[in-house]
Design a protein around this motif. Structure first.
Motif, PDB file in Angstrom:
ATOM      1  N   PRO A  88      50.813  50.002  60.069  1.00 11.76           N
ATOM      2  CA  PRO A  88      50.145  50.509  58.863  1.00 11.76           C
ATOM      3  C   PRO A  88      49.253  51.700  59.193  1.00 11.76           C
ATOM      4  CG  PRO A  88      50.033  48.119  58.959  1.00 11.76           C
ATOM      5  CD  PRO A  88      50.581  48.563  60.275  1.00 11.76           C
ATOM      6  N   GLN A  89      49.084  52.586  58.237  1.00 16.10           N
ATOM      7  CA  GLN A  89      48.299  53.809  58.451  1.00 16.10           C
ATOM      8  C   GLN A  89      46.850  53.476  58.796  1.00 16.10           C
ATOM      9  OE1 GLN A  89      48.244  56.413  55.123  1.00 16.10           O
ATOM     10  NE2 GLN A  89      47.412  58.145  56.250  1.00 16.10           N
ATOM     11  N   ARG A  90      46.337  54.143  59.839  1.00 15.03           N
ATOM     12  CA  ARG A  90      44.953  54.036  60.294  1.00 15.03           C
ATOM     13  C   ARG A  90      44.609  52.638  60.811  1.00 15.03           C
ATOM     14  NH1 ARG A  90      42.009  58.372  58.822  1.00 15.03           N
ATOM     15  NH2 ARG A  90      40.042  57.238  59.132  1.00 15.03           N
ATOM     16  N   LEU A  91      45.632  51.853  61.188  1.00 13.86           N
ATOM     17  CA  LEU A  91      45.386  50.536  61.752  1.00 13.86           C
ATOM     18  C   LEU A  91      45.372  50.653  63.264  1.00 13.86           C
ATOM     19  CD1 LEU A  91      45.029  47.515  61.083  1.00 13.86           C
ATOM     20  CD2 LEU A  91      47.487  47.260  61.441  1.00 13.86           C
ATOM     21  N   GLY A  92      44.254  50.321  63.892  1.00 13.55           N
ATOM     22  CA  GLY A  92      44.109  50.469  65.331  1.00 13.55           C
ATOM     23  C   GLY A  92      44.929  49.452  66.099  1.00 13.55           C
ATOM     24  N   LEU A  93      45.093  49.728  67.403  1.00 13.36           N
ATOM     25  CA  LEU A  93      45.842  48.819  68.268  1.00 13.36           C
ATOM     26  C   LEU A  93      45.115  47.482  68.357  1.00 13.36           C
ATOM     27  CD1 LEU A  93      46.867  51.228  71.183  1.00 13.36           C
ATOM     28  CD2 LEU A  93      48.301  50.382  69.321  1.00 13.36           C
ATOM     29  N   GLY A  94      45.859  46.425  68.170  1.00 10.07           N
ATOM     30  CA  GLY A  94      45.279  45.097  68.237  1.00 10.07           C
ATOM     31  C   GLY A  94      44.685  44.616  66.934  1.00 10.07           C
ATOM     32  N   ALA A  95      44.603  45.491  65.932  1.00 13.03           N
ATOM     33  CA  ALA A  95      44.037  45.095  64.645  1.00 13.03           C
ATOM     34  C   ALA A  95      45.100  44.416  63.793  1.00 13.03           C
ATOM     35  CB  ALA A  95      43.468  46.308  63.914  1.00 13.03           C
ATOM     36  N   THR A  96      44.657  43.541  62.939  1.00  7.28           N
ATOM     37  CA  THR A  96      45.554  42.800  62.057  1.00  7.28           C
ATOM     38  C   THR A  96      45.465  43.373  60.652  1.00  7.28           C
ATOM     39  OG1 THR A  96      45.185  40.810  63.371  1.00  7.28           O
ATOM     40  CG2 THR A  96      46.152  40.515  61.186  1.00  7.28           C
ATOM     41  N   PRO A  97      46.596  43.657  60.003  1.00  7.99           N
ATOM     42  CA  PRO A  97      46.542  44.179  58.626  1.00  7.99           C
ATOM     43  C   PRO A  97      45.872  43.193  57.679  1.00  7.99           C
ATOM     44  CG  PRO A  97      48.731  44.427  59.573  1.00  7.99           C
ATOM     45  CD  PRO A  97      47.967  43.544  60.504  1.00  7.99           C
ATOM     46  N   LYS A  98      45.243  43.734  56.658  1.00 13.07           N
ATOM     47  CA  LYS A  98      44.591  42.898  55.657  1.00 13.07           C
ATOM     48  C   LYS A  98      45.640  42.132  54.862  1.00 13.07           C
ATOM     49  CE  LYS A  98      41.109  43.260  52.004  1.00 13.07           C
ATOM     50  NZ  LYS A  98      40.302  44.198  51.204  1.00 13.07           N
ATOM     51  N   PRO A  99      45.418  40.857  54.618  1.00 12.22           N
ATOM     52  CA  PRO A  99      46.398  40.073  53.854  1.00 12.22           C
ATOM     53  C   PRO A  99      46.647  40.678  52.481  1.00 12.22           C
ATOM     54  CG  PRO A  99      44.785  38.634  54.875  1.00 12.22           C
ATOM     55  CD  PRO A  99      44.298  40.024  55.081  1.00 12.22           C
ATOM     56  N   PRO A 100      47.909  40.688  52.031  1.00 14.48           N
ATOM     57  CA  PRO A 100      48.226  41.298  50.725  1.00 14.48           C
ATOM     58  C   PRO A 100      47.483  40.665  49.566  1.00 14.48           C
ATOM     59  CG  PRO A 100      50.221  40.854  51.997  1.00 14.48           C
ATOM     60  CD  PRO A 100      49.108  40.184  52.714  1.00 14.48           C
ATOM     61  N   GLU A 101      47.198  39.387  49.649  1.00 16.87           N
ATOM     62  CA  GLU A 101      46.545  38.736  48.504  1.00 16.87           C
ATOM     63  C   GLU A 101      45.111  39.223  48.311  1.00 16.87           C
ATOM     64  OE1 GLU A 101      46.312  36.065  52.153  1.00 16.87           O
ATOM     65  OE2 GLU A 101      47.813  37.250  51.067  1.00 16.87           O
ATOM     66  N   LEU A 102      44.511  39.783  49.379  1.00 21.83           N
ATOM     67  CA  LEU A 102      43.152  40.301  49.263  1.00 21.83           C
ATOM     68  C   LEU A 102      43.122  41.766  48.856  1.00 21.83           C
ATOM     69  CD1 LEU A 102      41.471  38.669  52.401  1.00 21.83           C
ATOM     70  CD2 LEU A 102      41.469  37.866  50.027  1.00 21.83           C
ATOM     71  N   LYS A 103      44.228  42.490  49.115  1.00 23.62           N
ATOM     72  CA  LYS A 103      44.250  43.915  48.794  1.00 23.62           C
ATOM     73  C   LYS A 103      44.196  44.163  47.297  1.00 23.62           C
ATOM     74  CE  LYS A 103      46.716  45.718  52.810  1.00 23.62           C
ATOM     75  NZ  LYS A 103      47.943  46.405  53.267  1.00 23.62           N
ATOM     76  N   ASP A 104      44.992  43.413  46.547  1.00 22.45           N
ATOM     77  CA  ASP A 104      45.136  43.671  45.112  1.00 22.45           C
ATOM     78  C   ASP A 104      44.214  42.822  44.266  1.00 22.45           C
ATOM     79  OD1 ASP A 104      47.150  45.391  45.848  1.00 22.45           O
ATOM     80  OD2 ASP A 104      48.700  43.825  45.721  1.00 22.45           O
ATOM     81  N   GLU A 105      43.231  42.202  44.894  1.00 28.93           N
ATOM     82  CA  GLU A 105      42.334  41.352  44.124  1.00 28.93           C
ATOM     83  C   GLU A 105      41.471  42.206  43.204  1.00 28.93           C
ATOM     84  OE1 GLU A 105      38.737  38.604  45.506  1.00 28.93           O
ATOM     85  OE2 GLU A 105      40.686  37.953  46.281  1.00 28.93           O
ATOM     86  N   PRO A 106      41.465  41.966  41.909  1.00 26.17           N
ATOM     87  CA  PRO A 106      40.709  42.816  40.975  1.00 26.17           C
ATOM     88  C   PRO A 106      39.204  42.697  41.198  1.00 26.17           C
ATOM     89  CG  PRO A 106      41.528  40.863  39.854  1.00 26.17           C
ATOM     90  CD  PRO A 106      42.143  40.846  41.223  1.00 26.17           C
ATOM     91  N   ARG A 107      38.481  43.827  41.032  1.00 26.41           N
ATOM     92  CA  ARG A 107      37.026  43.856  41.182  1.00 26.41           C
ATOM     93  C   ARG A 107      36.381  43.174  39.996  1.00 26.41           C
ATOM     94  NH1 ARG A 107      33.022  47.109  39.182  1.00 26.41           N
ATOM     95  NH2 ARG A 107      31.125  47.266  40.440  1.00 26.41           N
ATOM     96  N   VAL A 108      35.433  42.312  40.302  1.00 25.83           N
ATOM     97  CA  VAL A 108      34.724  41.593  39.244  1.00 25.83           C
ATOM     98  C   VAL A 108      33.619  42.502  38.703  1.00 25.83           C
ATOM     99  CG1 VAL A 108      33.373  39.559  38.665  1.00 25.83           C
ATOM    100  CG2 VAL A 108      35.239  39.387  40.333  1.00 25.83           C
ATOM    101  N   ARG A 109      33.719  42.882  37.469  1.00 28.59           N
ATOM    102  CA  ARG A 109      32.727  43.775  36.850  1.00 28.59           C
ATOM    103  C   ARG A 109      31.511  42.961  36.416  1.00 28.59           C
ATOM    104  NH1 ARG A 109      33.005  48.789  34.750  1.00 28.59           N
ATOM    105  NH2 ARG A 109      35.263  48.806  35.015  1.00 28.59           N
ATOM    106  N   ARG A 110      30.372  43.391  36.908  1.00 24.56           N
ATOM    107  CA  ARG A 110      29.139  42.682  36.564  1.00 24.56           C
ATOM    108  C   ARG A 110      28.645  43.111  35.191  1.00 24.56           C
ATOM    109  NH1 ARG A 110      25.642  43.085  42.202  1.00 24.56           N
ATOM    110  NH2 ARG A 110      27.156  41.995  43.529  1.00 24.56           N
TER     111      ARG A 110
END
Length: 350
Positions: A88-110
């Motif tokens: 994945p772009q800008r992912l360093g060596l040894g780093a784990t990609p962010k789980p897909p379920e957390l990427k598209d989680e909608p922002r909770v508007r306060r």
């Protein structure tokens, strides 16, 4: 069973700690470290030469497998995949990609976010308009202003130059506390209300104005010493205006900054003949200020030791707001801009 290595001794050896299980058999019966060391060396296998049959019989890749088996590898090989996947772009060596379920989680508007953004936008717009109005202010030399900007905040100053000051929308002013003139932005000052000036006139701190004679390297003219501060106090707000002097109107309105000659004083009311040819009445002393002529002009001293005397301006310093006046008896003295006032043509001839 013993030959196959499946006896109780073999099971106990596997369960023992690694260092205990790998020591040379029989070393536990010896008493000293030297004896155990000699016993260990004598029972070790001889070094294998790279030209020996044993070395040639074992492929080189099996050396690594032997090391892995010694570290606990069970000998099973995972299926290798020939597919090459890009990281994945800008992912360093040894780093784990962010789980897909957390990427598209909608922002909770306060609650209140929209109202706060709208309020902040309104405040920013008001501040922008206020600064534009402040930047458009018109000032003249002699105006007293209150500083609202970060530099010299909450101090009063008198404008010495309103045009020709380096920078965008800049003015030059003399602080009431004294010191060298400072450069200020037009949006950083507001004009002081005339009523406030009447209650608290603008006065430079005593001793801040330098001696003109010293700054010019001395003078051959015999000038008298300056009067003490109490004698050179700023003109009174009720007693300095007399008929025949030329004044400037500082009251906001139609005649703001216009000049005229005082033709009559009736109590607290003044009557002025304006330069535009009109006569106005009902002006108060607090609504006018002195007018200082150029070099060669005639003046009346309206405050200080020589109050009431007439003279001629022989030198004028706008930066220090001082004039050198030659009095009628020939003596010369220094006066502030607030201590002299220009005489009208009629009064000069009398």
């Amino acid at each position: 069973g013993a030959a196959g290595g499946g006896g109780p001794g073999a099971a106990e050896a596997k369960q023992a700690p690694l260092l205990m299980a790998s020591r040379m058999p029989g070393s536990e019966l010896l008493e000293t470290d030297d004896e155990r060391f000699q016993h260990d060396v004598q029972n070790r296998a001889e070094n294998v030469d790279v030209h020996s049959d044993c070395y040639q019989a074992v492929p080189i890749h099996e050396f690594g497998e032997a090391l892995l088996r010694g570290m606990g590898w069970d000998g099973k090989k995972e299926e290798e995949s020939d597919a090459v996947a890009a990281r994945p772009q800008r992912l360093g060596l040894g780093a784990t990609p962010k789980p897909p379920e957390l990427k598209d989680e909608p922002r909770v508007r306060r609650q209140g976010d929209d109202r706060k953004k709208q309020r902040d936008a309104q405040v920013a717009e008001l501040n922008k308009k206020a600064r534009q109005q402040l930047s458009a202010q018109q000032f003249l030399p002699g105006d007293v202003v209150f500083i609202v900007g970060k530099q010299h905040v909450a101090q009063r100053a008198r404008i010495t130059r309103a045009k020709g000051v380096p920078g965008l929308n800049k003015i030059e002013a003399q602080l009431e506390a004294g010191g060298a003139p400072v450069i200020l932005g037009r949006a950083d000052v507001v004009r002081v209300d005339p009523k406030e000036l009447e209650q608290k006139p603008f006065r430079l701190v005593a001793g801040t104005t330098k001696d003109l004679r010293q700054s010019r390297g001395g003078s051959s003219e015999d000038l008298p010493p300056r009067s003490p501060p109490e004698a050179n106090a700023a003109p009174s707000s009720t007693k300095w205006v007399v008929p025949g002097v030329r004044v400037r109107v500082v009251q906001e309105g139609k005649w703001f900054r216009a000049k005229g000659v005082v033709v009559a004083v009736d109590g607290k009311d003044l009557t002025l003949d304006m330069d535009e040819g009109k006569r106005i009445r009902g002006i108060r002393e607090r609504d006018v200020e002195t007018v200082v002529p150029s070099v060669g002009g005639s003046v009346r001293v309206v405050a200080g030791k020589h109050k009431g005397k007439r003279g001629e301006v022989v030198d004028k310093d706008r930066k220090r707001e001082e004039v050198k006046v030659r009095l009628g008896d020939g003596h010369k003295t220094y006066c502030g801009f607030d201590q002299v006032c220009e005489l009208s043509e009629d009064r000069r001839r009398r």
